[in-house]
Design a protein around this motif. Structure first.
Motif, PDB file in Angstrom:
ATOM      1  N   ASP A  20      14.332  36.373  49.647  1.00 53.15           N
ATOM      2  CA  ASP A  20      13.287  35.568  49.598  1.00 53.15           C
ATOM      3  C   ASP A  20      13.451  35.011  47.869  1.00 53.15           C
ATOM      4  O   ASP A  20      12.836  35.659  47.158  1.00 53.15           O
ATOM      5  CB  ASP A  20      12.212  35.956  49.729  1.00 53.15           C
ATOM      6  N   GLU A  22      11.579  32.870  46.453  1.00 51.37           N
ATOM      7  CA  GLU A  22      10.170  32.575  45.911  1.00 51.37           C
ATOM      8  C   GLU A  22       9.696  33.868  45.353  1.00 51.37           C
ATOM      9  O   GLU A  22       9.039  34.183  44.347  1.00 51.37           O
ATOM     10  CB  GLU A  22       9.129  31.989  46.710  1.00 51.37           C
ATOM     11  N   ALA A  23       9.811  35.033  46.068  1.00 51.80           N
ATOM     12  CA  ALA A  23       9.516  36.328  45.717  1.00 51.80           C
ATOM     13  C   ALA A  23      10.315  36.452  44.410  1.00 51.80           C
ATOM     14  O   ALA A  23       9.948  37.249  43.542  1.00 51.80           O
ATOM     15  CB  ALA A  23       9.787  37.469  46.826  1.00 51.80           C
ATOM     16  N   ARG A  25      11.632  34.638  42.178  1.00 51.82           N
ATOM     17  CA  ARG A  25      10.923  33.954  41.128  1.00 51.82           C
ATOM     18  C   ARG A  25       9.787  34.576  40.516  1.00 51.82           C
ATOM     19  O   ARG A  25       9.607  34.691  39.252  1.00 51.82           O
ATOM     20  CB  ARG A  25      10.625  32.521  41.496  1.00 51.82           C
ATOM     21  N   THR A  26       8.999  35.109  41.263  1.00 55.79           N
ATOM     22  CA  THR A  26       7.690  35.804  41.009  1.00 55.79           C
ATOM     23  C   THR A  26       8.087  37.097  40.050  1.00 55.79           C
ATOM     24  O   THR A  26       7.381  37.255  39.040  1.00 55.79           O
ATOM     25  CB  THR A  26       6.834  36.136  42.288  1.00 55.79           C
ATOM     26  N   LEU A  27       8.991  37.859  40.779  1.00 57.22           N
ATOM     27  CA  LEU A  27       9.443  39.125  40.156  1.00 57.22           C
ATOM     28  C   LEU A  27       9.881  38.810  38.648  1.00 57.22           C
ATOM     29  O   LEU A  27       9.648  39.323  37.741  1.00 57.22           O
ATOM     30  CB  LEU A  27      10.329  39.800  40.939  1.00 57.22           C
ATOM     31  N   ARG A  29       9.299  36.330  36.790  1.00 57.49           N
ATOM     32  CA  ARG A  29       8.308  35.834  35.973  1.00 57.49           C
ATOM     33  C   ARG A  29       7.597  37.113  35.515  1.00 57.49           C
ATOM     34  O   ARG A  29       7.098  37.061  34.213  1.00 57.49           O
ATOM     35  CB  ARG A  29       7.047  34.980  36.654  1.00 57.49           C
ATOM     36  N   GLU A  30       7.356  38.066  36.179  1.00 59.12           N
ATOM     37  CA  GLU A  30       6.871  39.256  35.717  1.00 59.12           C
ATOM     38  C   GLU A  30       7.419  40.363  34.809  1.00 59.12           C
ATOM     39  O   GLU A  30       7.062  40.827  33.913  1.00 59.12           O
ATOM     40  CB  GLU A  30       6.220  40.084  37.105  1.00 59.12           C
ATOM     41  N   GLU A  39      12.745  29.720  34.251  1.00 60.18           N
ATOM     42  CA  GLU A  39      12.636  28.438  34.921  1.00 60.18           C
ATOM     43  C   GLU A  39      12.318  27.443  34.004  1.00 60.18           C
ATOM     44  O   GLU A  39      11.924  27.748  32.666  1.00 60.18           O
ATOM     45  CB  GLU A  39      11.605  28.363  35.853  1.00 60.18           C
ATOM     46  N   GLN A  86      14.057  43.767  46.305  1.00 65.96           N
ATOM     47  CA  GLN A  86      13.832  42.881  45.124  1.00 65.96           C
ATOM     48  C   GLN A  86      15.028  42.506  44.423  1.00 65.96           C
ATOM     49  O   GLN A  86      15.189  41.176  43.858  1.00 65.96           O
ATOM     50  CB  GLN A  86      13.170  43.988  43.984  1.00 65.96           C
ATOM     51  N   ASN A  89      16.205  39.563  46.209  1.00 63.93           N
ATOM     52  CA  ASN A  89      15.235  38.299  46.019  1.00 63.93           C
ATOM     53  C   ASN A  89      15.608  37.681  44.659  1.00 63.93           C
ATOM     54  O   ASN A  89      15.506  36.578  44.347  1.00 63.93           O
ATOM     55  CB  ASN A  89      13.700  38.820  46.024  1.00 63.93           C
ATOM     56  N   TYR A  93      16.910  33.915  44.264  1.00 61.57           N
ATOM     57  CA  TYR A  93      16.106  32.903  43.207  1.00 61.57           C
ATOM     58  C   TYR A  93      17.306  32.441  42.196  1.00 61.57           C
ATOM     59  O   TYR A  93      17.511  31.175  41.988  1.00 61.57           O
ATOM     60  CB  TYR A  93      15.005  33.819  42.365  1.00 61.57           C
TER      61      TYR A  93
END
Length: 99
Positions: A20, A22-23, A25-27, A29-30, A39, A86, A89, A93
């Motif tokens: 995924d 998007e998952a 990208r979220t990881l 970012r965090e 990004e 993870q 993912n 990304y």
């Protein structure tokens, strides 16, 4: 017959484990944006490569991206506790950045 059942099981497991982006990208970012530009428009340091630069350099070599993610250099925090999902993912990304 057994072989067909094994193949069906592998295909179902593979479909259930689709990466995924998007998952990822979220990881990123965090967990990564403190140092890396994750990004366009994101914060990070010019002292380390951005995710788009890493993705461009790796190209289609998924194993290079996996190595970058799970075998970081000494200055980078160790992320050995990332699950396989993870990591997949994050790779999805980074690959999306070159499309």
């Amino acid at each position: 017959m057994r072989l067909l059942v094994m193949l069906a099981t592998l295909l179902l497991a593979s479909a259930a484990h689709a990466a995924d982006p998007e998952a990822g990208r979220t990881l990123a970012r965090e967990a990564c944006a403190f140092c890396h530009v994750v990004e366009d428009g994101g914060s990070g340091s010019d002292a380390v490569p951005s995710f788009p630069a890493i993705a461009r350099e790796a190209g289609d070599n998924i194993e290079a991206l996996r190595s970058f993610t799970v075998e970081p250099h000494p200055q980078m925090p160790q992320f050995a506790d990332l699950s396989e999902t993870q990591v997949d993912n994050l790779i999805a990304y980074m690959r999306s950045l070159t499309e």
